[in-house]
Design a protein around this motif. Structure first.
Motif, short mmCIF file in Angstrom:
data_model
loop_
_atom_site.label_atom_id
_atom_site.label_comp_id
_atom_site.label_asym_id
_atom_site.label_seq_id
_atom_site.Cartn_x
_atom_site.Cartn_y
_atom_site.Cartn_z
N SER A 1 1.05 -1.50 0.06
CA SER A 1 -0.03 -0.15 0.01
C SER A 1 0.88 1.27 0.20
O SER A 1 1.98 1.46 0.60
CB SER A 1 -0.73 -0.05 1.49
OG SER A 1 0.00 0.15 2.44
N PRO A 2 0.54 2.32 -0.66
CA PRO A 2 0.94 3.35 -0.66
C PRO A 2 1.35 4.10 0.63
O PRO A 2 2.62 4.73 1.07
CB PRO A 2 0.36 4.47 -1.51
CG PRO A 2 -0.65 3.74 -2.28
CD PRO A 2 -0.64 2.30 -1.56
N GLU A 3 0.56 3.92 1.81
CA GLU A 3 0.90 4.47 3.04
C GLU A 3 1.93 3.75 3.76
O GLU A 3 2.47 4.34 4.49
CB GLU A 3 -0.56 3.93 3.84
CG GLU A 3 -1.99 4.87 3.47
CD GLU A 3 -2.56 4.04 2.17
OE1 GLU A 3 -3.81 4.74 1.95
OE2 GLU A 3 -2.07 3.13 1.67
N LYS A 4 2.16 2.64 3.34
CA LYS A 4 3.42 1.76 3.87
C LYS A 4 4.64 1.98 2.98
O LYS A 4 5.57 1.60 3.38
CB LYS A 4 3.09 0.39 4.17
CG LYS A 4 2.08 0.23 5.09
CD LYS A 4 2.34 0.59 6.43
CE LYS A 4 1.32 0.08 7.40
NZ LYS A 4 1.77 0.61 8.83
N ASN A 5 4.68 2.84 2.04
CA ASN A 5 5.76 2.96 1.15
C ASN A 5 5.96 4.56 0.61
O ASN A 5 6.36 4.82 -0.37
CB ASN A 5 5.47 2.05 0.03
CG ASN A 5 5.51 0.67 -0.10
OD1 ASN A 5 6.78 0.18 0.13
ND2 ASN A 5 4.34 0.04 0.05
N GLY A 6 5.77 5.27 1.65
CA GLY A 6 6.13 6.89 1.24
C GLY A 6 5.48 7.18 0.31
O GLY A 6 5.86 8.32 -0.44
N GLY A 7 4.10 6.89 -0.11
CA GLY A 7 3.29 7.31 -1.00
C GLY A 7 3.56 6.58 -2.46
O GLY A 7 3.09 6.90 -3.68
N ALA A 8 4.55 5.84 -2.59
CA ALA A 8 5.03 5.18 -3.72
C ALA A 8 3.89 4.52 -4.44
O ALA A 8 3.10 3.65 -3.84
CB ALA A 8 6.00 4.37 -3.67
#
Length: 453
Positions: free
Chosen positions: A366-373
């Motif tokens: 999820s983007p939340e766990k990847n700095g928005g990636a």
């Protein structure tokens, strides 16, 4: 007769409807796995009326034109029949971006990589891209390959465009072999190694990459064959893979695609309506003249991911859902709601345990766990036969699009590599990274700004 003079100016990723009288729903705009299809109105044949009224659709400008029997009807001396909805849909070749990126998922796909032959350099590559672009433009318009009907193979005879898209990209080695290393962008640096990799070098990378997609298998193969023939002595096939998705109209309503594990795949894709979609997926104009040719383009990461289906199918549905983090039936997050409900990563059950497990695939990616990636996933499933022991060689031709793979695919895959619950059930067997330039304007060929820099 060509429609190009009357074609609307707009993004090449927008499909054009060519709907016949009494047909079913036409394809509506949308991104990748989530593109929906909506109903369309009856119109007259393309061979009798070129053009039509424009209408704003979900993905941009849509032309209300009509469908004849492909590009062949005019030579038959008979009134062309109206195409069905599936056959009539057309994606535009010319535009700011290449088609096949935000175009809704098609039912059939071919991926093929070429290497330039010894002695072929920049001049030969430019001539090849000019030929390929001309053929792609004709085929995407439902016309015969270059040379007219008498020189066409006839594979797609009677079919319309069928949402055909042809997308071209350049691999890292292309720049060395054409003497253009000074124009090779840093984002094309090699992907790092991952622990889940079992890569076959013979089915990875390549100087040139082509993605073909269509909603009709014969139309897709016709394009693949035409492009292979046009390569001539300039380039040889390095590897080629075939994929598929659900056929338009196979479900009672538009739905996100499923993969061969039976999971809804593509729920959390970025949407074109989102304010930061363009900057996440497409390369903006930059300060460096050396890389200006990539403006409006994107980077495609291509991975052949084998699914260990025997092991996966031995799990209960509940366990499969815990591995993914979403319900199998409808793709909704285990934290509750529907498919489109935002995943609540902090929500716990009565026992105090997280409803979306800590190692669930959807949580880790999820983007939340990847700095928005974020990246736009636009895959095809594949099946290449069954081994003597009954094991299927099947899985996903994973294709993701982003403005920079070092801010999209790479950080997410690194995170998955460290503890994804899905990892024991998949194996990455081939890989490639390709720079896909922006679309060609009318009168241009794809890659012209690079090859004639």
């Amino acid at each position: 007769m060509s429609k190009k003079k009357d074609a609307p100016k707009g993004n090449s990723t927008t499909p054009v409807r060519r709907d016949g009288p009494g047909t079913g729903g036409a394809r509506a705009g949308g991104a990748g796995a989530g593109g929906a299809r909506a109903g369309g109105a009856g119109v007259v044949s393309r061979r009798r009326l070129i053009g039509g009224a424009g209408a704003a659709g979900a993905a941009g400008l849509v032309l209300g034109a009509a469908g004849g029997a492909g590009g062949y009807a005019a030579s038959r001396g008979e009134a062309p029949a109206a195409l069905t909805t599936v056959g009539s849909a057309e994606a535009l070749f010319h535009g700011k971006h290449q088609a096949g990126i935000t175009t809704p998922l098609q039912a059939r796909g071919h991926l093929v990589a070429f290497d330039l032959t010894p002695g072929s350099g920049r001049t030969e590559a430019a001539a090849l891209m000019r030929r390929w672009s001309a053929v792609a433009a004709r085929l995407m318009a439902g016309e015969p390959a270059e040379g007219g009907r008498d020189h066409d193979t006839g594979i797609a005879l009677d079919a319309g465009p069928s949402s055909l898209t042809v997308t071209f990209g350049f691999g890292r080695t292309f720049f060395t072999r054409t003497g253009l290393t000074g124009h090779r962008p840093p984002a094309l640096d090699p992907l790092p190694a991952f622990s889940s990799d079992h890569l076959d070098a013979r089915r990875s990378d390549g100087d040139l990459w082509v993605q073909v997609g269509a909603d009709d298998a014969l139309v897709a193969f016709h394009a693949l064959r035409a492009l292979q023939k046009e390569a001539g002595s300039t380039a040889r096939v390095r590897w080629q893979m075939n994929g598929f998705n659900r056929t338009p109209g196979a479900t009672d309503r538009p739905m996100t695609a499923r993969n061969l594990m039976g999971q809804v795949d593509g729920t959390n894709n970025p949407k074109p309506a989102e304010s930061d979609f363009q900057e996440r997926i497409f390369v903006p104009s930059g300060d460096s003249a050396a890389y200006a040719w990539m403006e409006g383009g994107s980077y495609a990461v291509v991975r052949r991911i084998r699914m260990l289906l025997d092991d996966w199918e031995a799990l209960t549905v509940k366990r499969q859902e815990q591995v993914i983090g979403r319900r199998k039936a409808d793709g909704a997050p285990l934290s509750g709601g529907s498919e489109d409900t935002a995943m609540d990563l902090d929500k716990a059950g009565p026992d105090g345990k997280l409803l979306v497990p800590g190692n669930a695939h959807a949580r880790i990616s999820s983007p939340e766990k990847n700095g928005g990636a974020a990246m736009l996933r636009r895959p095809f499933s594949y099946h290449d036969g069954i081994a003597d022991d009954g094991t299927p060689d099947a899985g996903l031709l994973f294709i993701c699009w982003q403005a920079d793979p070092f801010r999209g695919f790479i950080p997410v895959q690194r995170k998955l590599d460290r503890g994804d619950a899905l990892s024991p059930f998949i194996r990455h067997e081939a890989s490639g990274l390709f720079a896909v330039p922006g679309g060609a304007a009318s009168g241009e060929y794809v890659g012209q700004r690079l090859l004639e820099a």
